[in-house]
Motif scaffolding. Sequence first.
Motif, PDB file in Angstrom:
ATOM      1  N   GLU A  20     -65.307  77.619 -41.058  1.00 12.60           N
ATOM      2  CA  GLU A  20     -65.078  76.538 -41.999  1.00 12.60           C
ATOM      3  C   GLU A  20     -63.608  76.414 -42.372  1.00 12.60           C
ATOM      4  OE1 GLU A  20     -67.633  76.932 -45.347  1.00 12.60           O
ATOM      5  OE2 GLU A  20     -69.419  77.019 -44.113  1.00 12.60           O
ATOM      6  N   SER A  21     -62.834  77.473 -42.242  1.00  9.05           N
ATOM      7  CA  SER A  21     -61.444  77.428 -42.657  1.00  9.05           C
ATOM      8  C   SER A  21     -60.510  76.980 -41.537  1.00  9.05           C
ATOM      9  CB  SER A  21     -61.016  78.803 -43.174  1.00  9.05           C
ATOM     10  OG  SER A  21     -61.095  79.758 -42.140  1.00  9.05           O
ATOM     11  N   VAL A  22     -61.067  76.534 -40.403  1.00  5.41           N
ATOM     12  CA  VAL A  22     -60.269  76.040 -39.289  1.00  5.41           C
ATOM     13  C   VAL A  22     -60.394  74.524 -39.225  1.00  5.41           C
ATOM     14  CG1 VAL A  22     -60.005  76.073 -36.781  1.00  5.41           C
ATOM     15  CG2 VAL A  22     -60.552  78.167 -37.986  1.00  5.41           C
ATOM     16  N   VAL A  23     -59.257  73.853 -39.016  1.00  2.00           N
ATOM     17  CA  VAL A  23     -59.215  72.398 -38.997  1.00  2.00           C
ATOM     18  C   VAL A  23     -58.709  71.926 -37.635  1.00  2.00           C
ATOM     19  CG1 VAL A  23     -58.167  70.370 -40.088  1.00  2.00           C
ATOM     20  CG2 VAL A  23     -58.736  72.361 -41.463  1.00  2.00           C
ATOM     21  N   SER A  24     -59.291  70.865 -37.137  1.00  2.00           N
ATOM     22  CA  SER A  24     -58.842  70.262 -35.887  1.00  2.00           C
ATOM     23  C   SER A  24     -57.742  69.248 -36.205  1.00  2.00           C
ATOM     24  CB  SER A  24     -60.011  69.569 -35.190  1.00  2.00           C
ATOM     25  OG  SER A  24     -59.615  69.067 -33.946  1.00  2.00           O
ATOM     26  N   ALA A  25     -56.639  69.316 -35.485  1.00  3.70           N
ATOM     27  CA  ALA A  25     -55.483  68.459 -35.731  1.00  3.70           C
ATOM     28  C   ALA A  25     -55.489  67.258 -34.786  1.00  3.70           C
ATOM     29  CB  ALA A  25     -54.201  69.260 -35.538  1.00  3.70           C
ATOM     30  N   GLY A  61     -56.759  69.024 -25.034  1.00  2.00           N
ATOM     31  CA  GLY A  61     -58.165  68.834 -25.385  1.00  2.00           C
ATOM     32  C   GLY A  61     -58.365  68.878 -26.889  1.00  2.00           C
ATOM     33  N   ASP A  62     -57.762  69.860 -27.533  1.00  2.00           N
ATOM     34  CA  ASP A  62     -57.886  70.001 -28.980  1.00  2.00           C
ATOM     35  C   ASP A  62     -56.813  70.958 -29.472  1.00  2.00           C
ATOM     36  OD1 ASP A  62     -58.866  69.662 -31.527  1.00  2.00           O
ATOM     37  OD2 ASP A  62     -60.674  70.859 -31.246  1.00  2.00           O
ATOM     38  N   CYS A  63     -56.442  70.815 -30.729  1.00  2.00           N
ATOM     39  CA  CYS A  63     -55.523  71.742 -31.379  1.00  2.00           C
ATOM     40  C   CYS A  63     -56.131  72.079 -32.732  1.00  2.00           C
ATOM     41  CB  CYS A  63     -54.134  71.130 -31.549  1.00  2.00           C
ATOM     42  SG  CYS A  63     -52.886  72.334 -32.076  1.00  2.00           S
ATOM     43  N   ARG A  64     -56.295  73.361 -32.999  1.00  2.00           N
ATOM     44  CA  ARG A  64     -56.917  73.816 -34.240  1.00  2.00           C
ATOM     45  C   ARG A  64     -55.998  74.796 -34.944  1.00  2.00           C
ATOM     46  NH1 ARG A  64     -62.845  74.959 -31.624  1.00  2.00           N
ATOM     47  NH2 ARG A  64     -63.181  72.829 -30.893  1.00  2.00           N
ATOM     48  N   TYR A  65     -56.122  74.820 -36.266  1.00  3.12           N
ATOM     49  CA  TYR A  65     -55.301  75.737 -37.055  1.00  3.12           C
ATOM     50  C   TYR A  65     -56.055  76.147 -38.309  1.00  3.12           C
ATOM     51  CZ  TYR A  65     -54.349  71.595 -39.888  1.00  3.12           C
ATOM     52  OH  TYR A  65     -54.484  70.483 -40.679  1.00  3.12           O
ATOM     53  N   PRO A  66     -55.781  77.355 -38.801  1.00  2.00           N
ATOM     54  CA  PRO A  66     -56.403  77.776 -40.053  1.00  2.00           C
ATOM     55  C   PRO A  66     -55.779  77.035 -41.229  1.00  2.00           C
ATOM     56  CG  PRO A  66     -55.144  79.579 -39.072  1.00  2.00           C
ATOM     57  CD  PRO A  66     -55.013  78.403 -38.175  1.00  2.00           C
ATOM     58  N   VAL A  67     -56.597  76.711 -42.193  1.00  2.00           N
ATOM     59  CA  VAL A  67     -56.127  75.957 -43.349  1.00  2.00           C
ATOM     60  C   VAL A  67     -55.014  76.692 -44.081  1.00  2.00           C
ATOM     61  CG1 VAL A  67     -56.822  74.984 -45.575  1.00  2.00           C
ATOM     62  CG2 VAL A  67     -58.334  74.806 -43.610  1.00  2.00           C
ATOM     63  N   ASP A  68     -55.107  78.012 -44.171  1.00  2.00           N
ATOM     64  CA  ASP A  68     -54.123  78.774 -44.929  1.00  2.00           C
ATOM     65  C   ASP A  68     -52.835  79.069 -44.150  1.00  2.00           C
ATOM     66  OD1 ASP A  68     -55.471  80.445 -43.202  1.00  2.00           O
ATOM     67  OD2 ASP A  68     -55.497  82.157 -44.566  1.00  2.00           O
ATOM     68  N   ASN A  69     -52.774  78.808 -42.843  1.00  2.00           N
ATOM     69  CA  ASN A  69     -51.562  79.065 -42.057  1.00  2.00           C
ATOM     70  C   ASN A  69     -51.445  78.051 -40.915  1.00  2.00           C
ATOM     71  OD1 ASN A  69     -49.313  80.118 -40.855  1.00  2.00           O
ATOM     72  ND2 ASN A  69     -50.193  82.096 -40.367  1.00  2.00           N
ATOM     73  N   ASP A  73     -50.670  80.184 -36.766  1.00  2.00           N
ATOM     74  CA  ASP A  73     -51.845  80.607 -36.020  1.00  2.00           C
ATOM     75  C   ASP A  73     -52.550  79.460 -35.308  1.00  2.00           C
ATOM     76  OD1 ASP A  73     -51.525  83.261 -36.687  1.00  2.00           O
ATOM     77  OD2 ASP A  73     -52.661  83.066 -38.537  1.00  2.00           O
ATOM     78  N   ALA A  74     -51.824  78.457 -34.904  1.00  2.00           N
ATOM     79  CA  ALA A  74     -52.418  77.324 -34.196  1.00  2.00           C
ATOM     80  C   ALA A  74     -52.840  77.747 -32.795  1.00  2.00           C
ATOM     81  CB  ALA A  74     -51.408  76.183 -34.110  1.00  2.00           C
ATOM     82  N   ASP A 110     -42.638  76.835 -17.664  1.00  2.00           N
ATOM     83  CA  ASP A 110     -43.431  77.514 -18.674  1.00  2.00           C
ATOM     84  C   ASP A 110     -43.726  76.498 -19.772  1.00  2.00           C
ATOM     85  OD1 ASP A 110     -44.779  79.481 -19.977  1.00  2.00           O
ATOM     86  OD2 ASP A 110     -43.032  80.686 -20.479  1.00  2.00           O
ATOM     87  N   VAL A 111     -44.933  76.536 -20.300  1.00  2.00           N
ATOM     88  CA  VAL A 111     -45.340  75.648 -21.395  1.00  2.00           C
ATOM     89  C   VAL A 111     -46.084  76.496 -22.402  1.00  2.00           C
ATOM     90  CG1 VAL A 111     -46.774  73.680 -22.045  1.00  2.00           C
ATOM     91  CG2 VAL A 111     -45.542  73.633 -19.880  1.00  2.00           C
ATOM     92  N   TRP A 112     -45.785  76.292 -23.692  1.00  6.32           N
ATOM     93  CA  TRP A 112     -46.533  76.996 -24.725  1.00  6.32           C
ATOM     94  C   TRP A 112     -46.649  76.129 -25.966  1.00  6.32           C
ATOM     95  CZ3 TRP A 112     -41.698  78.439 -23.097  1.00  6.32           C
ATOM     96  CH2 TRP A 112     -40.681  78.486 -24.045  1.00  6.32           C
ATOM     97  N   VAL A 113     -47.604  76.493 -26.808  1.00  6.64           N
ATOM     98  CA  VAL A 113     -47.893  75.760 -28.039  1.00  6.64           C
ATOM     99  C   VAL A 113     -46.953  76.222 -29.136  1.00  6.64           C
ATOM    100  CG1 VAL A 113     -49.653  75.256 -29.789  1.00  6.64           C
ATOM    101  CG2 VAL A 113     -50.331  75.612 -27.402  1.00  6.64           C
ATOM    102  N   ILE A 114     -46.339  75.270 -29.825  1.00  4.93           N
ATOM    103  CA  ILE A 114     -45.497  75.590 -30.976  1.00  4.93           C
ATOM    104  C   ILE A 114     -46.311  75.505 -32.254  1.00  4.93           C
ATOM    105  CG2 ILE A 114     -43.470  74.871 -32.326  1.00  4.93           C
ATOM    106  CD1 ILE A 114     -42.775  76.101 -29.629  1.00  4.93           C
ATOM    107  N   ARG A 115     -47.003  74.382 -32.444  1.00  4.67           N
ATOM    108  CA  ARG A 115     -47.817  74.191 -33.641  1.00  4.67           C
ATOM    109  C   ARG A 115     -48.697  72.957 -33.463  1.00  4.67           C
ATOM    110  NH1 ARG A 115     -45.643  69.900 -36.423  1.00  4.67           N
ATOM    111  NH2 ARG A 115     -43.488  69.441 -35.911  1.00  4.67           N
ATOM    112  N   CYS A 116     -49.668  72.805 -34.320  1.00  2.00           N
ATOM    113  CA  CYS A 116     -50.465  71.581 -34.367  1.00  2.00           C
ATOM    114  C   CYS A 116     -49.738  70.555 -35.216  1.00  2.00           C
ATOM    115  CB  CYS A 116     -51.843  71.847 -34.965  1.00  2.00           C
ATOM    116  SG  CYS A 116     -52.921  72.851 -33.953  1.00  2.00           S
ATOM    117  N   MET A 117     -49.953  69.295 -34.913  1.00  2.00           N
ATOM    118  CA  MET A 117     -49.407  68.223 -35.769  1.00  2.00           C
ATOM    119  C   MET A 117     -50.370  68.072 -36.945  1.00  2.00           C
ATOM    120  SD  MET A 117     -47.895  65.384 -33.095  1.00  2.00           S
ATOM    121  CE  MET A 117     -49.469  64.848 -32.536  1.00  2.00           C
ATOM    122  N   THR A 118     -49.877  68.288 -38.137  1.00  2.00           N
ATOM    123  CA  THR A 118     -50.714  68.196 -39.324  1.00  2.00           C
ATOM    124  C   THR A 118     -50.519  66.845 -39.994  1.00  2.00           C
ATOM    125  OG1 THR A 118     -48.994  69.303 -40.604  1.00  2.00           O
ATOM    126  CG2 THR A 118     -50.751  70.671 -39.725  1.00  2.00           C
TER     127      THR A 118
END
Length: 119
Positions: A20-25, A61-69, A73-74, A110-118
């Motif tokens: 429940e504490s994870v949000v899809s961006a 496909g999807d990007c998810r992140y915890p609400v508190d961070n 932690d994306a 090389d490709v890596w995730v920096i963060r989700c767009m909030t």
Amino acid sequence: MIRALAAALTFAAGSALAQESVVSAPGAVLRGLDKVNGQTVDVEVAKGETAEVFGLDVALGDCRYPVDNPTGDAYAYLTIWERDARQAVFDAWMIASSPALSALDHARYDVWVIRCMTP
């Protein structure tokens, strides 16, 4: 027996609470690196869209992140393939805080995730 049942219920409740504490961006910020010349580029990709990162096509496909961070932690589901190729060179979840756990294995890029767009 009762202790085992209580432990299982505690684990299930903790898992449900964590889910429940994870949000899809709506999208993600990715960083690409050309290992030959050292050039980097940051790219924003919307969920369900494909972006070009040097000689690679990257679909989010999807990007998810915890609400508190939301920045640290994306994690994102990426499908990456070389231009004009049919088979993907990467098709998995990638974690922003630990990109080496599930990394793209490519000779040049090389490709890596920096963060989700909030929002």
